[in-house]
Design an enzyme around this catalytic site. Structure first.
Site, short mmCIF file in Angstrom:
data_model
loop_
_atom_site.label_atom_id
_atom_site.label_comp_id
_atom_site.label_asym_id
_atom_site.label_seq_id
_atom_site.Cartn_x
_atom_site.Cartn_y
_atom_site.Cartn_z
N HIS A 96 13.92 -15.03 -58.98
CA HIS A 96 14.24 -14.31 -57.78
C HIS A 96 13.24 -13.70 -57.13
O HIS A 96 11.96 -13.64 -57.55
CB HIS A 96 15.53 -13.13 -58.31
CG HIS A 96 14.96 -12.17 -59.09
ND1 HIS A 96 14.89 -12.23 -60.41
CD2 HIS A 96 14.15 -11.04 -58.89
CE1 HIS A 96 14.30 -11.28 -61.13
NE2 HIS A 96 14.05 -10.27 -60.11
N ARG A 116 13.40 -3.88 -51.68
CA ARG A 116 14.30 -2.66 -51.61
C ARG A 116 14.89 -2.40 -50.12
O ARG A 116 14.43 -2.50 -49.05
CB ARG A 116 13.26 -1.60 -51.96
CG ARG A 116 12.47 -1.83 -53.05
CD ARG A 116 11.57 -0.49 -53.66
NE ARG A 116 10.82 -0.58 -54.94
CZ ARG A 116 9.87 -1.39 -55.20
NH1 ARG A 116 9.19 -1.79 -54.01
NH2 ARG A 116 9.44 -1.57 -56.09
N GLU A 128 17.47 -10.20 -55.03
CA GLU A 128 17.69 -9.22 -55.73
C GLU A 128 17.48 -7.98 -54.55
O GLU A 128 16.41 -7.63 -54.01
CB GLU A 128 16.85 -8.87 -56.84
CG GLU A 128 17.11 -7.28 -57.34
CD GLU A 128 16.10 -7.20 -58.47
OE1 GLU A 128 16.05 -5.98 -59.23
OE2 GLU A 128 15.30 -7.96 -58.71
N ASN A 180 17.41 2.57 -54.47
CA ASN A 180 17.05 3.96 -55.30
C ASN A 180 18.07 4.79 -54.75
O ASN A 180 18.18 5.29 -53.66
CB ASN A 180 15.75 4.01 -55.02
CG ASN A 180 14.75 3.19 -55.81
OD1 ASN A 180 14.62 3.26 -57.04
ND2 ASN A 180 13.87 2.50 -55.10
N HIS A 189 7.94 -13.09 -45.74
CA HIS A 189 9.09 -13.30 -45.70
C HIS A 189 9.88 -14.18 -46.79
O HIS A 189 9.15 -14.76 -47.47
CB HIS A 189 9.42 -14.07 -44.24
CG HIS A 189 8.62 -15.42 -44.21
ND1 HIS A 189 7.50 -15.65 -43.42
CD2 HIS A 189 8.96 -16.72 -44.77
CE1 HIS A 189 7.17 -16.72 -43.81
NE2 HIS A 189 7.94 -17.54 -44.49
N GLU A 236 13.07 -16.25 -42.38
CA GLU A 236 13.03 -17.63 -41.85
C GLU A 236 13.88 -18.43 -42.06
O GLU A 236 14.48 -18.48 -43.25
CB GLU A 236 11.45 -18.10 -42.16
CG GLU A 236 11.05 -19.30 -41.47
CD GLU A 236 9.80 -20.13 -42.07
OE1 GLU A 236 9.28 -21.24 -41.31
OE2 GLU A 236 9.47 -19.73 -42.88
#
Length: 250
Positions: A6, A10, A56, A60, A74, A119
């Site tokens: 993965h 964030r 993923e 936070n 990217h 992309e």
């Protein structure tokens, strides 16, 4: 061993990001980890390949903001026809960023709610919108290629040389076409890059965490966060440019 599992990024508003990826890419939630201070959500197409990579999203709970930096480039997602795919996204209200015509007709770009570039590439394999590659910028191409081939047994399966930059694509030699690759971008002007914190890490998978960690240490990978420091659930090393590489079990 060492196939890409993965890519972690964030996000500042988890609900908005989930809605964007689920609405526009038809992603579904593949897993979630709720901790006291953060939430991790794993996303991918419904029919993602068994060795296909996931996205993923990390949120936070303290409401912090992030800086994008320029060391990460990217993620790329697959489609059958870049013009049709881009028109579909535009009709659904995605912001017009870099259309196919501005990219020579062979690819295009959009951005997610946090500004991560995505992309769109044409492929004859893999589920629509599945992850094709993650692009990162490197300051020393030979050193970076050597790290991925030596530490992770990756194979350099494609390279493109241009006047001002070069692209190098790597993944395990026996990985299927549907597996995600890593794209190393090297600019010839010798520039340096800032990692920022809007992107988190690349993750590679292995059958045995401790055996994999011993192999990496034997190959002189950086001892950053060993399995014991991560409750024996995962571990982290770093590539030559300081990007975190997570090791997870299948």
């Amino acid at each position: 061993m060492w196939s890409l599992d993965h890519t972690m990024m964030r996000v500042e508003d988890l609900d908005a990001s989930l809605d964007w990826y689920q609405t526009h890419f038809d992603y579904e939630e593949k897993g979630r980890w709720e901790a006291d201070t953060f939430t991790n959500v794993f996303l991918g197409p419904e029919n993602v390949h068994d060795e296909g990579a996931l996205l993923e999203l990390t949120y936070n709970h303290d409401g912090r903001s992030y800086t994008m930096g320029d060391a990460w480039g990217h993620i790329a997602v697959r489609c059958d026809d870049v013009y049709e795919a881009y028109d579909e996204l535009m009709d659904a209200g995605v912001e017009d960023y870099r259309d196919p015509d501005s990219c020579g007709g062979s690819y295009a770009f959009v951005t997610d709610p946090d500004g991560h570039e995505i992309e769109i590439v044409e492929r004859d394999h893999g589920a629509k919108w599945s992850l094709d590659h993650t692009m990162i910028r490197v300051e020393d191409a030979e050193q970076a290629i050597g790290w991925y081939t030596r530490k992770l047994d990756y194979d350099l399966f494609r390279r493109e040389e241009f006047d001002d930059f070069a692209l190098y694509f790597l993944k395990p030699e026996d990985a299927p076409d549907e597996a995600m690759s890593v794209e190393l971008t090297y600019n010839y002007d010798g520039r340096s890059y800032e990692l920022g914190d809007a992107w988190g890490h690349l993750a590679v998978q292995t059958d045995d965490l401790h055996d994999a960690w011993e192999t990496l240490m034997g190959r002189h990978a950086e001892d950053y966060r060993d399995p014991e420091s991560c409750d024996d659930r995962y571990a982290f090393t770093k590539d030559p440019d300081g990007r975190e590489i997570e090791i997870v079990t299948n």
